[in-house]
Scaffold this motif. Structure first.
Motif, mmCIF file in Angstrom:
data_model
loop_
_atom_site.group_PDB
_atom_site.id
_atom_site.type_symbol
_atom_site.label_atom_id
_atom_site.label_comp_id
_atom_site.label_asym_id
_atom_site.label_seq_id
_atom_site.Cartn_x
_atom_site.Cartn_y
_atom_site.Cartn_z
ATOM 1 N N GLU A 68 -17.665 -16.401 -21.725
ATOM 2 C CA GLU A 68 -18.959 -15.754 -21.474
ATOM 3 C C GLU A 68 -18.969 -15.087 -20.107
ATOM 4 O OE1 GLU A 68 -22.652 -14.271 -22.041
ATOM 5 O OE2 GLU A 68 -21.343 -15.223 -23.535
ATOM 6 N N ARG A 69 -18.428 -15.763 -19.126
ATOM 7 C CA ARG A 69 -18.348 -15.198 -17.774
ATOM 8 C C ARG A 69 -17.545 -13.905 -17.789
ATOM 9 N NH1 ARG A 69 -17.457 -17.750 -12.167
ATOM 10 N NH2 ARG A 69 -16.390 -16.117 -11.012
ATOM 11 N N PHE A 83 -21.975 -14.849 -10.573
ATOM 12 C CA PHE A 83 -21.260 -16.085 -10.860
ATOM 13 C C PHE A 83 -20.661 -16.652 -9.576
ATOM 14 C CE2 PHE A 83 -21.044 -13.543 -14.735
ATOM 15 C CZ PHE A 83 -21.457 -14.451 -15.697
ATOM 16 N N PRO A 84 -20.585 -17.974 -9.473
ATOM 17 C CA PRO A 84 -19.944 -18.573 -8.298
ATOM 18 C C PRO A 84 -18.447 -18.265 -8.303
ATOM 19 C CG PRO A 84 -20.382 -20.243 -9.969
ATOM 20 C CD PRO A 84 -21.066 -18.988 -10.428
ATOM 21 N N PRO A 85 -17.823 -18.230 -7.144
ATOM 22 C CA PRO A 85 -16.384 -17.938 -7.081
ATOM 23 C C PRO A 85 -15.582 -18.944 -7.907
ATOM 24 C CG PRO A 85 -17.381 -17.864 -4.899
ATOM 25 C CD PRO A 85 -18.416 -18.433 -5.815
ATOM 26 N N LEU A 86 -14.531 -18.450 -8.536
ATOM 27 C CA LEU A 86 -13.673 -19.328 -9.330
ATOM 28 C C LEU A 86 -12.697 -20.077 -8.425
ATOM 29 C CD1 LEU A 86 -12.610 -17.343 -12.528
ATOM 30 C CD2 LEU A 86 -13.929 -19.450 -12.419
ATOM 31 N N LYS A 87 -12.510 -21.329 -8.740
ATOM 32 C CA LYS A 87 -11.512 -22.129 -8.040
ATOM 33 C C LYS A 87 -10.616 -22.786 -9.077
ATOM 34 C CE LYS A 87 -14.441 -23.122 -4.009
ATOM 35 N NZ LYS A 87 -15.049 -24.202 -3.168
ATOM 36 N N ASN A 93 -5.046 -25.520 -10.778
ATOM 37 C CA ASN A 93 -3.593 -25.384 -10.772
ATOM 38 C C ASN A 93 -3.196 -24.026 -11.356
ATOM 39 O OD1 ASN A 93 -3.703 -25.744 -13.711
ATOM 40 N ND2 ASN A 93 -4.028 -27.919 -13.245
ATOM 41 N N LYS A 94 -1.880 -23.758 -11.355
ATOM 42 C CA LYS A 94 -1.358 -22.488 -11.848
ATOM 43 C C LYS A 94 -1.638 -22.301 -13.342
ATOM 44 C CE LYS A 94 1.104 -18.713 -11.315
ATOM 45 N NZ LYS A 94 0.677 -17.592 -10.432
ATOM 46 N N LYS A 95 -1.562 -23.370 -14.089
ATOM 47 C CA LYS A 95 -1.803 -23.295 -15.532
ATOM 48 C C LYS A 95 -3.224 -22.827 -15.827
ATOM 49 C CE LYS A 95 -1.492 -26.065 -19.759
ATOM 50 N NZ LYS A 95 -1.165 -27.412 -20.325
ATOM 51 N N GLU A 96 -4.182 -23.335 -15.084
ATOM 52 C CA GLU A 96 -5.577 -22.954 -15.281
ATOM 53 C C GLU A 96 -5.797 -21.486 -14.929
ATOM 54 O OE1 GLU A 96 -9.197 -24.430 -12.861
ATOM 55 O OE2 GLU A 96 -9.040 -25.828 -14.556
ATOM 56 N N TRP A 149 -6.482 -15.569 -16.846
ATOM 57 C CA TRP A 149 -6.069 -14.173 -16.973
ATOM 58 C C TRP A 149 -5.637 -13.830 -18.392
ATOM 59 C CZ3 TRP A 149 -7.982 -11.016 -13.790
ATOM 60 C CH2 TRP A 149 -8.228 -11.402 -12.468
ATOM 61 N N ARG A 150 -5.159 -14.796 -19.147
ATOM 62 C CA ARG A 150 -4.902 -14.550 -20.567
ATOM 63 C C ARG A 150 -6.228 -14.302 -21.301
ATOM 64 N NH1 ARG A 150 -1.202 -18.875 -20.257
ATOM 65 N NH2 ARG A 150 -2.735 -20.266 -21.248
ATOM 66 N N THR A 151 -7.235 -15.072 -20.900
ATOM 67 C CA THR A 151 -8.553 -14.912 -21.517
ATOM 68 C C THR A 151 -9.147 -13.556 -21.169
ATOM 69 O OG1 THR A 151 -8.904 -17.311 -21.370
ATOM 70 C CG2 THR A 151 -10.837 -15.958 -21.783
ATOM 71 N N VAL A 152 -8.963 -13.113 -19.933
ATOM 72 C CA VAL A 152 -9.409 -11.772 -19.541
ATOM 73 C C VAL A 152 -8.760 -10.719 -20.436
ATOM 74 C CG1 VAL A 152 -9.306 -10.001 -17.740
ATOM 75 C CG2 VAL A 152 -9.904 -12.357 -17.136
#
Length: 211
Positions: A200-201, A64-68, A71-74, A79-82
């Protein structure tokens, strides 16, 4: 609708409907894994000259391409999804495997009565084993479980229940679930929905041992 299918549907409900009663809790710290990839397998074979050889089989690796984060909310959402995926994914896989294996095994019983007796015992055992863990799910983890059931079975929890219980009973459980914030009709479209794509990622990286 036969009692056999009613029991099988109840088995599914035992594993997923209980999650609707979970209470939101403080989010625990989430740490990034060490990046090792699991799934290396190997076997020996003889080549044309009779020599003993080792064949290594590597699991499929997705990059997967690096995550960018914008903002802080995103970033916090990620990490909540993780957290939620790591909590719910094993149960989603368990539900899928249980549905398949139970159906295949139950077909070996010669009579309907024996099938129903086996399912009743199995239902009680599963309920006792997993009820304590599932009742601790937060609302977001219950919602994630429904998403991941769709991912594993390629159909919604509502459609699974509809197939086993009929439209009326599936509608009842849908209404009941919505009361507690869980939609059994939740879709899963990682190719169209950005949030599903993130799920999915994360799920893929968890399966590969990268998270």
């Amino acid at each position: 609708m036969t009692n056999f299918y009613r029991h099988l549907a109840t088995l599914l409900l035992t594993l997923c409907a209980l999650c609707a009663f979970g209470q939101d809790a403080d989010m625990p710290d989430v740490k990034v894994g060490d990046g090792r990839i699991k799934g290396l397998q190997g076997y020996y074979f003889f080549d044309d000259e009779g020599e003993d050889r080792l064949m290594l089989v590597l699991s499929e690796v997705k990059v997967f391409p690096p995550l960018k984060f914008k903002n802080k909310k995103e970033e916090e959402f990620y990490w909540r999804t993780v957290r939620d995926v790591k909590k719910a994914l094993p149960y989603a896989k368990l539900i899928c495997e249980t549905l398949i294996e139970t159906y295949e095994y139950i077909e070996t019983f010669p009579t309907q009565k024996e099938r129903e007796e086996h399912l009743k015992k199995m239902e009680g055992a599963v309920f006792e084993q997993y009820k304590p863990a599932l009742k601790k799910f937060t609302k977001s983890q219950a919602q994630m479980l429904i998403k991941l059931i769709n991912r594993e079975t390629n159909q919604s929890s509502y459609n699974i229940l509809k197939a086993f219980l009929g439209s009326f009973r599936a509608g009842f459980w849908q209404t009941f679930g919505r009361f507690f914030g869980v939609n059994l009709k939740t879709s899963y479209k990682p190719d169209k929905d950005r949030k599903d794509a993130i799920i999915e990622r994360i799920a893929t990286k968890v399966e590969l041992g990268q998270l």
